[in-house]
Design an enzyme around this catalytic site. Structure first.
Site, PDB file in Angstrom:
ATOM      1  CB  SER A   1       9.779 -57.836 -30.516  1.00  0.00           C
ATOM      2  OG  SER A   1       8.878 -58.165 -29.484  1.00  0.00           O
TER       3      SER A   1
ATOM      4  N   PRO B   1      14.213 -66.202 -34.428  1.00  0.00           N
ATOM      5  CG  PRO B   1      13.723 -67.841 -36.001  1.00  0.00           C
ATOM      6  CD  PRO B   1      13.111 -67.039 -34.902  1.00  0.00           C
TER       7      PRO B   1
ATOM      8  CE  LYS C   1       7.589 -57.991 -38.370  1.00  0.00           C
ATOM      9  NZ  LYS C   1       7.864 -58.324 -39.802  1.00  0.00           N
TER      10      LYS C   1
ATOM     11  N   GLY D   1      12.476 -61.525 -40.578  1.00  0.00           N
ATOM     12  CA  GLY D   1      11.221 -60.853 -40.915  1.00  0.00           C
ATOM     13  C   GLY D   1      10.181 -61.056 -39.831  1.00  0.00           C
TER      14      GLY D   1
ATOM     15  CG  ASP E   1       8.925 -54.028 -38.117  1.00  0.00           C
ATOM     16  OD1 ASP E   1       9.400 -55.137 -38.387  1.00  0.00           O
ATOM     17  OD2 ASP E   1       8.003 -53.504 -38.751  1.00  0.00           O
TER      18      ASP E   1
ATOM     19  CD  GLN F   1      20.546 -60.523 -41.161  1.00  0.00           C
ATOM     20  OE1 GLN F   1      20.914 -61.425 -41.881  1.00  0.00           O
ATOM     21  NE2 GLN F   1      21.018 -59.303 -41.244  1.00  0.00           N
TER      22      GLN F   1
ATOM     23  N   GLY G   1      12.224 -59.632 -34.453  1.00  0.00           N
ATOM     24  CA  GLY G   1      12.828 -59.988 -33.162  1.00  0.00           C
ATOM     25  C   GLY G   1      13.536 -58.841 -32.470  1.00  0.00           C
ATOM     26  N   GLY G   2      14.430 -58.173 -33.191  1.00  0.00           N
ATOM     27  CA  GLY G   2      15.173 -57.079 -32.580  1.00  0.00           C
ATOM     28  C   GLY G   2      14.267 -55.932 -32.197  1.00  0.00           C
TER      29      GLY G   2
HETATM   30  C1  LIG Z   1      10.302 -55.216 -43.396  1.00  0.00           C
HETATM   31  C2  LIG Z   1       9.560 -54.945 -42.111  1.00  0.00           C
HETATM   32  C3  LIG Z   1       8.070 -55.174 -42.296  1.00  0.00           C
HETATM   33  O1  LIG Z   1       7.407 -55.200 -41.064  1.00  0.00           O
HETATM   34  O2  LIG Z   1       9.961 -55.791 -41.030  1.00  0.00           O
HETATM   35  P1  LIG Z   1      11.102 -56.910 -40.897  1.00  0.00           P
HETATM   36  O3  LIG Z   1      11.082 -57.759 -42.111  1.00  0.00           O
HETATM   37  O4  LIG Z   1      12.392 -56.157 -40.775  1.00  0.00           O
HETATM   38  O5  LIG Z   1      10.746 -57.668 -39.671  1.00  0.00           O
HETATM   39  C4  LIG Z   1       9.805 -53.500 -41.638  1.00  0.00           C
HETATM   40  O6  LIG Z   1       9.364 -52.585 -42.611  1.00  0.00           O
HETATM   41  C5  LIG Z   1      11.287 -53.231 -41.331  1.00  0.00           C
HETATM   42  O7  LIG Z   1      11.331 -52.538 -40.127  1.00  0.00           O
HETATM   43  P2  LIG Z   1      12.735 -52.429 -39.372  1.00  0.00           P
HETATM   44  O8  LIG Z   1      13.439 -53.750 -39.439  1.00  0.00           O
HETATM   45  O9  LIG Z   1      12.472 -51.811 -38.045  1.00  0.00           O
HETATM   46  O10 LIG Z   1      13.509 -51.429 -40.332  1.00  0.00           O
HETATM   47  P3  LIG Z   1      14.574 -50.329 -39.927  1.00  0.00           P
HETATM   48  O11 LIG Z   1      15.622 -50.965 -39.065  1.00  0.00           O
HETATM   49  O12 LIG Z   1      13.868 -49.104 -39.465  1.00  0.00           O
HETATM   50  O13 LIG Z   1      15.163 -50.012 -41.391  1.00  0.00           O
HETATM   51  C6  LIG Z   1      16.094 -50.901 -41.993  1.00  0.00           C
HETATM   52  C7  LIG Z   1      16.162 -50.510 -43.454  1.00  0.00           C
HETATM   53  O14 LIG Z   1      14.966 -50.978 -44.102  1.00  0.00           O
HETATM   54  C8  LIG Z   1      14.520 -50.026 -45.071  1.00  0.00           C
HETATM   55  N1  LIG Z   1      13.137 -49.613 -44.736  1.00  0.00           N
HETATM   56  C9  LIG Z   1      12.559 -49.960 -43.540  1.00  0.00           C
HETATM   57  C10 LIG Z   1      11.238 -49.626 -43.318  1.00  0.00           C
HETATM   58  C11 LIG Z   1      10.532 -48.903 -44.313  1.00  0.00           C
HETATM   59  N2  LIG Z   1       9.254 -48.532 -44.134  1.00  0.00           N
HETATM   60  N3  LIG Z   1      11.152 -48.559 -45.471  1.00  0.00           N
HETATM   61  C12 LIG Z   1      12.434 -48.909 -45.708  1.00  0.00           C
HETATM   62  O15 LIG Z   1      12.977 -48.601 -46.788  1.00  0.00           O
HETATM   63  C13 LIG Z   1      15.528 -48.873 -45.045  1.00  0.00           C
HETATM   64  O16 LIG Z   1      16.506 -49.131 -46.014  1.00  0.00           O
HETATM   65  C14 LIG Z   1      16.147 -49.000 -43.664  1.00  0.00           C
HETATM   66  O17 LIG Z   1      17.449 -48.461 -43.621  1.00  0.00           O
HETATM   67  N1  LIG Z   2      18.026 -57.430 -29.823  1.00  0.00           N
HETATM   68  C1  LIG Z   2      18.313 -57.875 -31.058  1.00  0.00           C
HETATM   69  N2  LIG Z   2      17.867 -59.065 -31.485  1.00  0.00           N
HETATM   70  C2  LIG Z   2      18.138 -59.493 -32.751  1.00  0.00           C
HETATM   71  N3  LIG Z   2      18.859 -58.810 -33.658  1.00  0.00           N
HETATM   72  C3  LIG Z   2      19.337 -57.612 -33.260  1.00  0.00           C
HETATM   73  C4  LIG Z   2      19.091 -57.089 -31.964  1.00  0.00           C
HETATM   74  N4  LIG Z   2      19.677 -55.883 -31.878  1.00  0.00           N
HETATM   75  C5  LIG Z   2      20.251 -55.649 -33.076  1.00  0.00           C
HETATM   76  N5  LIG Z   2      20.085 -56.697 -33.913  1.00  0.00           N
HETATM   77  C6  LIG Z   2      20.551 -56.759 -35.316  1.00  0.00           C
HETATM   78  O1  LIG Z   2      19.389 -56.516 -36.126  1.00  0.00           O
HETATM   79  C7  LIG Z   2      19.398 -57.341 -37.288  1.00  0.00           C
HETATM   80  C8  LIG Z   2      17.974 -57.740 -37.667  1.00  0.00           C
HETATM   81  O2  LIG Z   2      17.374 -58.309 -36.542  1.00  0.00           O
HETATM   82  P1  LIG Z   2      15.832 -58.759 -36.477  1.00  0.00           P
HETATM   83  O3  LIG Z   2      15.000 -57.611 -36.031  1.00  0.00           O
HETATM   84  O4  LIG Z   2      15.823 -59.992 -35.658  1.00  0.00           O
HETATM   85  O5  LIG Z   2      15.475 -59.155 -37.972  1.00  0.00           O
HETATM   86  P2  LIG Z   2      14.142 -58.763 -38.794  1.00  0.00           P
HETATM   87  O6  LIG Z   2      14.161 -57.256 -38.819  1.00  0.00           O
HETATM   88  O7  LIG Z   2      14.359 -59.397 -40.126  1.00  0.00           O
HETATM   89  O8  LIG Z   2      12.972 -59.322 -38.082  1.00  0.00           O
HETATM   90  C9  LIG Z   2      20.268 -58.534 -36.930  1.00  0.00           C
HETATM   91  O9  LIG Z   2      21.137 -58.760 -38.022  1.00  0.00           O
HETATM   92  C10 LIG Z   2      21.065 -58.138 -35.691  1.00  0.00           C
HETATM   93  O10 LIG Z   2      22.446 -58.043 -35.959  1.00  0.00           O
END
Ligand SMILES: C[C@@](CO)(OP(=O)(O)O)[C@H](O)COP(=O)(O)OP(=O)(O)OC[C@H]1O[C@@H](n2ccc(N)nc2=O)[C@H](O)[C@@H]1O
Ligand SMILES: Nc1ncnc2c1ncn2[C@@H]1O[C@H](COP(=O)(O)OP(=O)(O)O)[C@@H](O)[C@H]1O
Length: 287
Positions: free
Chosen positions: A107, A97, A11, A101, A139, A99, A104-105
């Site tokens: 999803s 990829p 996404k 944004g 997410d 980490q 991936g994990g």
């Molecule tokens: C930033 C966003 C935007 O879509 O996505 P990614 O960049 O990770 O893909 C999301 O809010 C990430 O969602 P996700 O990656 O599932 O976060 P989680 O594992 O639940 O939380 C990881 C850490 O992010 C912070 N967190 C996450 C979501 C949120 N609404 N507030 C927060 O403060 C918290 O510190 C939490 O401990």
């Molecule tokens: N199935 C998975 N795929 C990718 N990363 C994973 C998975 N399960 C756990 N992780 C951990 O989650 C962290 C963030 O992964 P990811 O969701 O890909 O990043 P982001 O939240 O930035 O999109 C990674 O550092 C990885 O160690």
């Protein structure tokens, strides 16, 4: 019994406003999220006998034990339905990829949960899947719905929006990742934070007005990381030096994207490939 192969898509966030910090340490958000055609693949083998989950992956930096989101989903699902765990093998072919944004994990977790539920004849309703997802990652609920949406709350309030998908998404990523936790830390303490006009972005998406969308995208996590990370500042400077179009970070990064009409995206791709071949990921679309 048997093996299924499932694609889990990534996404991007088109605009991301962080509104307030909640008691539980999470933040209340307002953002647009769209699914894109960049996929991981899950090869899931149901054994038909009692046992545990065994995860393998093509990427060495992905945890294959209890740290993997898929493992957390597995445990939570069986706890919820109250039956003994079946031995399941998952081979995770990572293409999204990490980490970055791009979710991936999250999803992978959401699509594994939907597949598990399907294997057990849809024993859980969608709202129960959303509940399990939210417990494990903010997410994950989005990927259970997996449609362009206005997302609020910490990521659990999902309002699907009908949009015109008539532009490319050019993905670029530096050779480092960003910790989501770090991107959120102190985000509300930054001053002169620019916020997205989410209403205008939605209007632009509904009316195929790309300029209205692009002109109103801001990402508070990007601005926070810009203040914290020299790597992010250096990367944005490199992009600014060669691009004459806006670029934005997806979610907590480190992946950035450019939204462009199809007749423009090829030129942007060529420019990026010439200047930073290792940063260019792909030209994707909303699915
Ligand atoms: C930033 C966003 C935007 O879509 O996505 P990614 O960049 O990770 O893909 C999301 O809010 C990430 O969602 P996700 O990656 O599932 O976060 P989680 O594992 O639940 O939380 C990881 C850490 O992010 C912070 N967190 C996450 C979501 C949120 N609404 N507030 C927060 O403060 C918290 O510190 C939490 O401990
Ligand atoms: N199935 C998975 N795929 C990718 N990363 C994973 C998975 N399960 C756990 N992780 C951990 O989650 C962290 C963030 O992964 P990811 O969701 O890909 O990043 P982001 O939240 O930035 O999109 C990674 O550092 C990885 O160690």
């Amino acid at each position: 019994m048997g093996t299924v192969s499932v694609e889990s898509n990534a996404k991007i966030n088109i605009g991301l406003n962080v509104l307030e910090k909640l008691e539980n340490g999470y933040h209340r958000l307002e953002m647009i999220m769209v699914p894109i055609n960049l996929y991981d693949r899950l090869e899931i083998k149901f054994s038909g006998e009692l046992g545990e989950l065994i995860i393998s992956s093509n990427k060495k930096d992905i945890p294959t034990g209890k740290e993997n989101i898929i493992y957390k989903i597995y445990n939570e699902f069986y706890k919820k339905i109250g039956i003994k765990k079946e031995k399941i093998e998952v081979n995770l072919i990572k293409n999204i990829p990490s980490q970055a944004g791009l979710g991936g994990g999250s999803s992978d977790g959401a699509f594994f949960l939907k597949e598990l539920n399907c294997y057990y004849k849809n024993i859980l309703k969608e709202e129960e899947l959303l509940e399990i997802g939210l417990k494990i990652g903010a997410d994950i609920p989005f990927f259970i719905i997996n449609k362009p949406a206005l997302v609020k709350g910490i990521g659990e309030k999902i309002e699907v929006i009908n949009i015109i998908k008539n532009f490319d998404i050019i993905l670029i990523k530096p050779d480092f990742g960003v910790s989501t936790k770090l991107a959120y830390e102190n985000v509300l303490e930054q001053d002169n934070m620019k916020i997205s006009n989410i209403k205008k972005i939605i209007k632009g998406l509904k009316n195929d007005n790309l300029k209205l969308i692009v002109d109103n995208i801001e990402n508070n996590l990007q601005q926070n990381m810009y203040k914290k990370s020299k790597d992010i500042r250096d990367f944005e400077k490199k992009l600014k030096d060669i691009l004459d179009v806006r670029f934005n970070m997806s979610g907590s990064g480190s992946c950035y994207y450019i939204l462009a009409r199809k007749d423009k995206s090829k030129n942007i791709e060529l420019k990026l490939k010439k200047e930073f071949p290792s940063y260019f990921i792909n030209i994707n679309e909303i699915i």
